[in-house]
Design a protein around this motif. Structure first.
Motif, mmCIF file in Angstrom:
data_model
loop_
_atom_site.group_PDB
_atom_site.id
_atom_site.type_symbol
_atom_site.label_atom_id
_atom_site.label_comp_id
_atom_site.label_asym_id
_atom_site.label_seq_id
_atom_site.Cartn_x
_atom_site.Cartn_y
_atom_site.Cartn_z
ATOM 1 N N VAL A 132 0.856 -1.197 0.000
ATOM 2 C CA VAL A 132 0.000 0.000 0.000
ATOM 3 C C VAL A 132 0.888 1.242 0.000
ATOM 4 C CG1 VAL A 132 -1.783 1.291 1.199
ATOM 5 C CG2 VAL A 132 -1.846 -1.216 1.198
ATOM 6 N N ALA A 133 0.892 1.954 -1.116
ATOM 7 C CA ALA A 133 1.793 3.090 -1.293
ATOM 8 C C ALA A 133 1.105 4.435 -1.167
ATOM 9 C CB ALA A 133 2.480 3.004 -2.664
ATOM 10 N N SER A 134 -0.223 4.480 -1.226
ATOM 11 C CA SER A 134 -0.940 5.738 -1.017
ATOM 12 C C SER A 134 -2.302 5.449 -0.412
ATOM 13 C CB SER A 134 -1.103 6.533 -2.319
ATOM 14 O OG SER A 134 -2.109 5.984 -3.144
ATOM 15 N N SER A 135 -2.810 6.445 0.294
ATOM 16 C CA SER A 135 -4.120 6.355 0.921
ATOM 17 C C SER A 135 -4.999 7.493 0.431
ATOM 18 C CB SER A 135 -3.995 6.422 2.451
ATOM 19 O OG SER A 135 -3.225 5.348 2.955
ATOM 20 N N VAL A 136 -6.296 7.370 0.676
ATOM 21 C CA VAL A 136 -7.253 8.349 0.194
ATOM 22 C C VAL A 136 -8.315 8.556 1.269
ATOM 23 C CG1 VAL A 136 -8.680 6.611 -0.963
ATOM 24 C CG2 VAL A 136 -8.701 8.964 -1.791
ATOM 25 N N LEU A 137 -8.881 9.750 1.295
ATOM 26 C CA LEU A 137 -9.950 10.090 2.224
ATOM 27 C C LEU A 137 -11.173 10.542 1.442
ATOM 28 C CD1 LEU A 137 -7.984 12.520 4.592
ATOM 29 C CD2 LEU A 137 -8.165 10.051 4.863
ATOM 30 N N SER A 138 -12.332 10.360 2.019
ATOM 31 C CA SER A 138 -13.520 11.063 1.534
ATOM 32 C C SER A 138 -13.670 12.334 2.371
ATOM 33 C CB SER A 138 -14.765 10.186 1.668
ATOM 34 O OG SER A 138 -14.987 9.868 3.033
ATOM 35 N N GLY A 139 -14.515 13.223 1.926
ATOM 36 C CA GLY A 139 -14.724 14.455 2.692
ATOM 37 C C GLY A 139 -16.034 15.100 2.315
ATOM 38 N N GLN A 140 -16.568 15.908 3.228
ATOM 39 C CA GLN A 140 -17.765 16.670 2.902
ATOM 40 C C GLN A 140 -17.725 18.024 3.602
ATOM 41 O OE1 GLN A 140 -20.988 13.997 3.978
ATOM 42 N NE2 GLN A 140 -21.156 14.937 6.006
ATOM 43 N N VAL A 141 -18.271 18.994 2.911
ATOM 44 C CA VAL A 141 -18.268 20.371 3.395
ATOM 45 C C VAL A 141 -19.710 20.805 3.623
ATOM 46 C CG1 VAL A 141 -17.522 22.731 2.939
ATOM 47 C CG2 VAL A 141 -16.213 20.808 1.989
ATOM 48 N N ASP A 142 -20.005 21.257 4.834
ATOM 49 C CA ASP A 142 -21.326 21.792 5.177
ATOM 50 C C ASP A 142 -21.353 23.262 4.754
ATOM 51 O OD1 ASP A 142 -23.635 22.772 6.314
ATOM 52 O OD2 ASP A 142 -23.392 21.668 8.191
ATOM 53 N N LEU A 143 -22.061 23.548 3.677
ATOM 54 C CA LEU A 143 -22.062 24.903 3.128
ATOM 55 C C LEU A 143 -22.766 25.901 4.027
ATOM 56 C CD1 LEU A 143 -22.658 24.342 -0.697
ATOM 57 C CD2 LEU A 143 -20.564 24.163 0.658
ATOM 58 N N ARG A 144 -23.553 25.427 4.985
ATOM 59 C CA ARG A 144 -24.257 26.333 5.880
ATOM 60 C C ARG A 144 -23.328 26.982 6.895
ATOM 61 N NH1 ARG A 144 -28.438 21.439 6.334
ATOM 62 N NH2 ARG A 144 -26.371 20.495 6.475
ATOM 63 N N ARG A 145 -22.144 26.418 7.082
ATOM 64 C CA ARG A 145 -21.199 27.016 8.023
ATOM 65 C C ARG A 145 -19.820 27.227 7.409
ATOM 66 N NH1 ARG A 145 -20.512 22.519 12.714
ATOM 67 N NH2 ARG A 145 -18.955 24.032 13.438
ATOM 68 N N ALA A 146 -19.655 26.856 6.161
ATOM 69 C CA ALA A 146 -18.344 26.995 5.510
ATOM 70 C C ALA A 146 -18.212 28.368 4.858
ATOM 71 C CB ALA A 146 -18.152 25.904 4.459
ATOM 72 N N ARG A 147 -17.188 29.106 5.270
ATOM 73 C CA ARG A 147 -16.845 30.377 4.640
ATOM 74 C C ARG A 147 -15.372 30.324 4.269
ATOM 75 N NH1 ARG A 147 -21.384 30.169 4.734
ATOM 76 N NH2 ARG A 147 -22.965 31.641 5.499
ATOM 77 N N LEU A 148 -15.094 30.566 3.005
ATOM 78 C CA LEU A 148 -13.705 30.532 2.564
ATOM 79 C C LEU A 148 -12.922 31.680 3.187
ATOM 80 C CD1 LEU A 148 -14.282 29.727 -1.200
ATOM 81 C CD2 LEU A 148 -13.229 28.206 0.481
ATOM 82 N N ARG A 149 -11.665 31.431 3.435
ATOM 83 C CA ARG A 149 -10.800 32.475 3.990
ATOM 84 C C ARG A 149 -10.718 33.651 3.017
ATOM 85 N NH1 ARG A 149 -7.900 31.470 8.373
ATOM 86 N NH2 ARG A 149 -7.959 29.344 9.224
ATOM 87 N N PRO A 150 -10.752 34.879 3.526
ATOM 88 C CA PRO A 150 -10.756 36.045 2.630
ATOM 89 C C PRO A 150 -9.474 36.184 1.814
ATOM 90 C CG PRO A 150 -10.548 36.717 4.936
ATOM 91 C CD PRO A 150 -10.884 35.266 4.946
ATOM 92 N N ASN A 151 -8.361 35.637 2.329
ATOM 93 C CA ASN A 151 -7.102 35.758 1.583
ATOM 94 C C ASN A 151 -6.816 34.542 0.717
ATOM 95 O OD1 ASN A 151 -6.762 34.136 3.800
ATOM 96 N ND2 ASN A 151 -4.722 34.890 4.340
ATOM 97 N N LEU A 152 -7.804 33.657 0.546
ATOM 98 C CA LEU A 152 -7.630 32.529 -0.369
ATOM 99 C C LEU A 152 -7.389 33.058 -1.781
ATOM 100 C CD1 LEU A 152 -8.048 29.323 -0.260
ATOM 101 C CD2 LEU A 152 -10.228 29.811 -1.393
#
Length: 403
Positions: A132-152
């Motif tokens: 096993v040379a690499s691993s992977v994750l799933s992910g989810q973003v709750d848009l009701r509380r997610a705000r991108l950083r202003p300096n992104l």
């Protein structure tokens, strides 16, 4: 397990044989959505091995010709192993072992340096030299509380290509992939995924990102549970393919996905273990990551060529002895370092089998962890720290491609 010498292993030659081999794979996998497909359209000629009991194909193992990106950005020739399966009536007869051993010999004769696969069952492939040379994750973003950083980073331009998307457009972007663990997606891979999308009644959306007029990323996504879409409290969009060649493309695609109307959750099928997505939002708890799961099972087919192809961290070399029960040309002791890579008569500081070396090769597994679990014979304890420094990668290896 009993072996059956009457079963013959050979390359499947005719369209009927190749399709019979693919039907065996579908039957063995049980739950795959594809049922009707001409397998000659999604396979590379001359690479599909079959196990024949008389005139009946009862097992198979296939591969695509590809490349793999290694630490430092180099690419090595690569066999993407797939479509491995045996009919339920012919299990426990040594057929998979014979198929995998024959396939490795064929890959070596082609001069391909490495092979990799995605394992449906994790207890099968280590004995064939895959680690096993690499691993992977799933992910989810709750848009009701997610705000991108202003300096992104602001990103570039995102355009919708839902109706006009072509394989050539997406493949042209993806073929520039340079992150460790990325593999080339062959033409047959793209055709198979086109057929999967066509067989899926759910609509798929595609957006392409460009920076300064140059396409450098894309995302493919679809809504989940459309039957209850307008009454759902968690309307979810699933991102099935996310490709960003640089930070601008990544940020631009995030901005698009996280600003979708009528969507509560954006889920990602696969993320690298060190994906920066949780850092991109002000509330890190808006991003929920799943448990790590195995992704790339890597097999070094030509150990010396593979070691020469990647870059190395640190200055102090190590000597490591490698054993390979299936490809004897790999047996030997190697000096590994930024100045010299090659065979040596010096005494080894570490000893491993080829599967363990494959696990460490891309930097996805630490030598100290492999040693702690009994997978490394340590002749010099100081060599473990040097090995971890040498094999480290600037980013966690990640493919993002299933096959």
């Amino acid at each position: 397990m009993t072996t059956n010498p009457d079963v013959v292993i050979r390359t499947l030659e005719t369209a009927d044989e190749i399709n019979a081999g693919f039907r065996v794979f579908l039957r063995a996998m049980v739950g795959l959505p594809i049922r009707t497909v001409d397998a000659t359209e999604i396979t590379d000629p001359g690479r599909y091995l079959g196990a024949l009991d008389g005139a009946t194909v009862v097992g198979g193992a296939d591969s695509y010709g590809s490349w793999l990106v290694v630490p430092g950005g180099g690419r090595v020739s690569h066999a993407a192993v797939t479509h491995v399966g045996v009919l339920p009536t012919h299990r426990r007869r040594g057929i998979v072992s014979r198929l995998m051993a024959r396939q490795l010999r064929d890959i070596a004769e082609r001069g391909e340096v490495v092979a990799s696969l995605r394992a449906s069952e994790t207890v099968i492939y280590e004995r064939f030299g895959y680690g096993v040379a690499s691993s992977v994750l799933s992910g989810q973003v709750d848009l009701r509380r997610a705000r991108l950083r202003p300096n992104l980073p602001s990103g570039g331009v995102v355009r919708l290509v839902d109706a006009g998307v072509t394989t050539e457009l997406l493949a042209g972007i993806y073929d520039q992939a340079a992150w460790p663990g990325a593999i080339r997606r062959p033409a047959g891979w793209w055709r198979q995924h086109e057929k999967l999308r066509d067989a899926d009644p759910t609509v798929h959306y595609v957006v392409v990102h460009s920076s300064d007029g140059v396409d450098d990323g894309y995302a493919v996504y679809h809504p989940v549970n459309t039957a209850g879409w307008f009454t759902s409290a968690d309307k979810t969009v699933m991102v099935s393919d996310f490709v960003a060649l640089n930070d601008s493309a990544r940020a631009g695609l995030w901005r698009h996905l996280l600003s979708l109307d009528l969507v509560d959750v954006v889920a990602f099928e696969s993320l690298a273990p060190d994906d920066p997505l949780p850092l991109a939002v002000l509330d890190r708890r808006a991003v929920q990551l799943g448990s790590a799961r195995d992704e790339t099972w890597l097999r070094l087919v030509d150990v010396e060529a593979a070691l020469r192809a990647r870059s190395w961290g640190g200055e102090d070399p190590i000597t490591v002895h490698v054993t390979d029960s299936l490809l004897g040309a790999n047996n030997g002791t190697f000096e590994v370092g930024p100045k010299t890579v090659g065979r040596t008569d010096s005494a080894p500081e570490l000893s491993v089998d080829v599967a363990t070396l494959g696990a460490a090769y891309l930097g996805g597994s630490r030598w100290r962890h492999l040693a702690a679990t009994g997978q490394v014979t340590v002749h010099d304890p100081d060599a473990i720290a040097r090995a971890d420094t040498l094999f480290a990668s600037a980013s966690a290896p990640f493919s993002g491609t299933t096959f």
